[in-house]
Design a protein around this motif. Structure first.
Motif, short mmCIF file in Angstrom:
data_model
loop_
_atom_site.label_atom_id
_atom_site.label_comp_id
_atom_site.label_asym_id
_atom_site.label_seq_id
_atom_site.Cartn_x
_atom_site.Cartn_y
_atom_site.Cartn_z
N ASP A 16 0.83 -1.21 0.00
CA ASP A 16 0.00 0.00 0.00
C ASP A 16 0.87 1.26 0.00
O ASP A 16 0.78 2.10 0.89
CB ASP A 16 -0.92 -0.02 1.22
N LYS A 46 0.25 -0.45 -5.00
CA LYS A 46 -0.73 0.59 -5.19
C LYS A 46 -0.35 1.81 -4.39
O LYS A 46 0.55 1.77 -3.55
CB LYS A 46 -2.13 0.11 -4.76
N SER A 75 -8.45 -0.30 1.84
CA SER A 75 -8.25 -0.23 0.39
C SER A 75 -7.32 -1.34 -0.08
O SER A 75 -7.56 -1.97 -1.12
CB SER A 75 -7.68 1.13 0.01
N CYS A 122 -8.23 -4.42 -2.60
CA CYS A 122 -7.44 -4.62 -3.83
C CYS A 122 -7.08 -6.09 -3.99
O CYS A 122 -7.22 -6.66 -5.08
CB CYS A 122 -6.19 -3.75 -3.77
#
Length: 308
Positions: free
Chosen positions: A46, A67, A74, A78
């Motif tokens: 992340d 990401k 999040s 993902c």
């Protein structure tokens, strides 16, 4: 110990990672050495800045996604989007899974009828990984998570494996929440049929350290505001049963946050949560708390002013 279930991939193990150079290797090793091997392993970086996932480049037994930094919810979402397993098991990169963890989850699946959620149990540790002992799984079955919660069981984080189709249908984790997003998910899934609880052995070793995001009182404040707003909007169920049980669960989170904020020189945020949740706590009958909390908040305000 061997458990066989006829399907392609049973578990997708998803590890959200952010600047975890000091702990990620031990976490991944604990997954790679599971007795039960019918799983895929997905690491979601992340937006780390410490190159902590570089060591896994070229590995053929796992998938690494990268990401921009948007928080743990999040990152988990993902990973879930590309997952192929019937069940999603999320473990944070500073925690550990005993070698029998997935075997115990598989045993619960073998005993149940495609439960929505399987919940293990955890032990906490600080710097040194704990020495844990295996025992034959002690598994209790409930109608759903709310029934278990009404009996005093709280499930969150790396304790649970969630059926992937149910997770996707629910929209996954709320990415706006940086703390308590796992509790929010469990409450939204509260009435999904089938909840299996592995009472023993422990299936998760949770590292307790000062830098943990869960230690942030400010994030706890926003997380509790979000939980309250979700409950008020009816997202945790509209039946009388769901409203009653989830009211009590949200109330526990709110009361803990209000007292912690008040005692740690954040009286204004403590009072905001207190006022927002006054009606909820009054409905529960927490009169002692409602009378005592303003005293604690007031003392916190005096202390905060004295430190200026």
């Amino acid at each position: 110990m061997t458990v066989t279930i006829a399907t392609d991939i049973i578990f997708s193990v998803i590890v959200p990672v952010y600047n975890s150079r000091g702990t990620i290797e031990a976490c991944i090793d604990s997954i790679r050495t599971q007795h039960f091997q019918d799983f895929e392993l997905i690491i979601v970086d992340d937006g780390s800045t410490d190159n902590c996932t570089d060591q896994f480049a070229g590995s053929t037994d796992l998938i690494v996604l990268t990401k921009d930094n948007q928080g743990p919810g999040s990152a988990r979402n993902c990973g879930a989007r590309i997952a192929r397993g019937d069940y999603l098991f999320f473990i944070d990169s500073d925690d550990l899974a005993p070698r029998w963890a997935l075997s115990c989850f598989a045993e619960a699946l073998a005993r149940g009828d495609r439960p929505a959620i399987i919940c293990g149990n955890f032990v906490e540790f600080f710097d040194v990984a704990p020495t844990l002992e295996y025992c034959p799984p002690d598994i209790v079955e409930y109608q759903d998570y709310l029934e278990a919660a009404a009996a005093g069981l709280y499930a969150a984080g790396g304790m649970v494996a969630v059926r992937r189709d149910i997770f996707i249908e629910a929209g996954g984790f709320d990415e706006a929440m940086k703390v308590a997003e796992d509790h929010d998910l469990m409450l939204r899934l509260g009435e999904q049929p089938g909840f299996m609880h592995i009472v023993a052995p422990p299936t998760y070793a949770k590292r307790d350290h000062p830098g943990s995001i869960s230690k942030s009182l400010l994030l706890a404040f926003y997380g509790c505001k979000a939980l309250l707003a979700q409950w008020q909007s009816g997202r945790y169920g509209i039946s009388a049963r769901a409203r009653t049980i989830t009211r009590g669960m949200v109330g526990i989170h709110l009361r803990a946050a209000i007292l912690a904020l008040g005692r740690n020189h954040m009286p204004r945020r403590s009072m905001e949560l207190y006022l927002r949740s006054f009606a909820l706590n009054a409905r529960i009958g927490r009169l002692r708390f409602l009378l005592g909390a303003p005293v604690i908040i007031g003392l916190g305000l005096i202390s905060a002013r004295g430190q200026r």
